[in-house]
Write an enzyme that holds these catalytic residues in place. Sequence first.
Site, PDB file in Angstrom:
ATOM      1  N   GLN A   1       0.855  -1.192   0.000  1.00 44.31           N
ATOM      2  CA  GLN A   1       0.000   0.000   0.000  1.00 44.31           C
ATOM      3  C   GLN A   1       0.893   1.245   0.000  1.00 44.31           C
ATOM      4  O   GLN A   1       1.645   1.477   0.946  1.00 44.31           O
ATOM      5  CB  GLN A   1      -0.913   0.028   1.233  1.00 44.31           C
ATOM      6  CG  GLN A   1      -1.904   1.185   1.128  1.00 44.31           C
ATOM      7  CD  GLN A   1      -2.688   1.425   2.397  1.00 44.31           C
ATOM      8  OE1 GLN A   1      -2.115   1.760   3.438  1.00 44.31           O
ATOM      9  NE2 GLN A   1      -3.989   1.268   2.332  1.00 44.31           N
TER      10      GLN A   1
ATOM     11  N   TYR B   1      -5.978  11.026   3.282  1.00 43.68           N
ATOM     12  CA  TYR B   1      -4.560  11.206   2.979  1.00 43.68           C
ATOM     13  C   TYR B   1      -4.391  11.930   1.636  1.00 43.68           C
ATOM     14  O   TYR B   1      -5.368  12.369   1.032  1.00 43.68           O
ATOM     15  CB  TYR B   1      -3.830   9.860   3.068  1.00 43.68           C
ATOM     16  CG  TYR B   1      -3.865   9.340   4.498  1.00 43.68           C
ATOM     17  CD1 TYR B   1      -3.265  10.074   5.514  1.00 43.68           C
ATOM     18  CD2 TYR B   1      -4.556   8.193   4.842  1.00 43.68           C
ATOM     19  CE1 TYR B   1      -3.330   9.652   6.842  1.00 43.68           C
ATOM     20  CE2 TYR B   1      -4.628   7.762   6.169  1.00 43.68           C
ATOM     21  CZ  TYR B   1      -4.014   8.504   7.162  1.00 43.68           C
ATOM     22  OH  TYR B   1      -4.082   8.106   8.465  1.00 43.68           O
TER      23      TYR B   1
ATOM     24  N   GLY C   1      -9.593  -5.841   9.371  1.00 45.79           N
ATOM     25  CA  GLY C   1      -8.477  -5.235  10.080  1.00 45.79           C
ATOM     26  C   GLY C   1      -8.351  -5.768  11.493  1.00 45.79           C
ATOM     27  O   GLY C   1      -7.699  -6.791  11.736  1.00 45.79           O
ATOM     28  N   ARG C   2      -9.014  -5.095  12.442  1.00 41.49           N
ATOM     29  CA  ARG C   2      -8.808  -5.448  13.851  1.00 41.49           C
ATOM     30  C   ARG C   2      -9.051  -6.919  14.183  1.00 41.49           C
ATOM     31  O   ARG C   2      -8.253  -7.510  14.932  1.00 41.49           O
ATOM     32  CB  ARG C   2      -9.635  -4.496  14.729  1.00 41.49           C
ATOM     33  CG  ARG C   2      -9.018  -3.093  14.764  1.00 41.49           C
ATOM     34  CD  ARG C   2      -9.975  -2.037  15.282  1.00 41.49           C
ATOM     35  NE  ARG C   2     -11.002  -1.763  14.289  1.00 41.49           N
ATOM     36  CZ  ARG C   2     -12.042  -0.953  14.500  1.00 41.49           C
ATOM     37  NH1 ARG C   2     -12.183  -0.354  15.654  1.00 41.49           N
ATOM     38  NH2 ARG C   2     -12.934  -0.758  13.560  1.00 41.49           N
TER      39      ARG C   2
HETATM   40  C1  PHB Z   1      -3.206   5.220  10.938  1.00 38.93           C
HETATM   41  O1  PHB Z   1      -2.019   4.945  11.010  1.00 38.93           O
HETATM   42  O2  PHB Z   1      -3.842   5.670  11.895  1.00 38.93           O
HETATM   43  C2  PHB Z   1      -3.915   5.035   9.671  1.00 38.93           C
HETATM   44  C3  PHB Z   1      -3.177   4.804   8.539  1.00 38.93           C
HETATM   45  C4  PHB Z   1      -3.828   4.624   7.335  1.00 38.93           C
HETATM   46  C5  PHB Z   1      -5.201   4.692   7.305  1.00 38.93           C
HETATM   47  C6  PHB Z   1      -5.929   4.947   8.428  1.00 38.93           C
HETATM   48  C7  PHB Z   1      -5.284   5.107   9.626  1.00 38.93           C
HETATM   49  O3  PHB Z   1      -5.836   4.533   6.147  1.00 38.93           O
END
Ligand code: PHB
Length: 344
Positions: free
Chosen positions: A98, A168, A311-312
């Site tokens: 990524q 971002y 994710g989590r």
């Molecule tokens: C984070 O490091 O908090 C983070 C990074 C990338 C993302 C979302 C959160 O897309």
Amino acid sequence: MTVSIASPLEFGGLTLKNRVLLASLTRDRNPATVPGELNIEYYRQRSTAGLILSEGILVEPLGTEWTYAPGIYSEKQIAGWKKVTDTVHVEGSLIFAQLWHVGRVSHPVLQAGQPNVGPSARCEGWQIPPAHQAIEDPQRYIDLYRIAAQNAKRAGFDGVEIHAANGYLPYQLLDKTANQRTDKWGGSDENRTRFAIEAVKGAIEGFSDARRVGIKLSPSGGYNDVGDAEDVLIHTYSHLITEIEELNIGYIQLVRWFAAFDPTTRGNPLDPIKHFRPLIKNAKVFLNGELTGTEAAELVALGQIDAAVFGRPFIANPDLPHRIIKNLPLADINWGALYRPAGD
Ligand code: PHB
């Protein structure tokens, strides 16, 4: 043949062994920007995934939020990632890099005295540092994505993903509230989507294979102080996705709104599948955002999505695909200081 979450998925000459994917998660595992033993171990443990989406990998030394986030702009970093990708391949999985630049939300102390940069010089919001400068020539950043994709290929990654979600840098150019430019990079849908589209084209050139490129989009906004009105979001992302489809890339990852990512409540909980799925004909569709295993399995079986990104739960359950496919209970997430959704 009926497709299930356990079915293999093919694109770009790759065969994913199942449709449960590891989300990109900032891990800060190493006291350096070079991946090391802890990164290798973390990804080895999760090679159960049909596809691993790496943590955000920086395309230059600036443009970072975290001291220990890894990069892919030096030979040492490329060599470090090669050990990770070799391990993932030995363990029978696949891994995309990524590619990440956080633009105006860089942490000021990690900018080596340089200013934070964004589409426009503005200051607003809870997290945005007090000052950031307008990028003079966005093409410089497109070149960084191209070079990073080239480096990712050398490091043995199976593909690359442009991180255009979560407020971002590429998102900052998509968002009308962040992008006030009056040149060809701001204003109309065509101009605001130019950066993300060019970044994808740069990645295609760098990796030399369009089907090995993906993009991550979070049309709901919210995180990192972005958020347009619903009609603007639908317009912007419909244009973007239609144009990106023409590039014949491997996948589009859609992130749906979830509360943990929207402490400012600037987001709009629109359903990305409802609004944008019909526009996607060639690329595979991945969905991310507090999915349950049951819901993910249903969406795959219905053909609404090709794969689900977790994710989590994947942190607490390195064998998550097996548990989801067999409908087994999950180990609890160690919430610690993390945001905990209501009812969990
Ligand atoms: C984070 O490091 O908090 C983070 C990074 C990338 C993302 C979302 C959160 O897309």
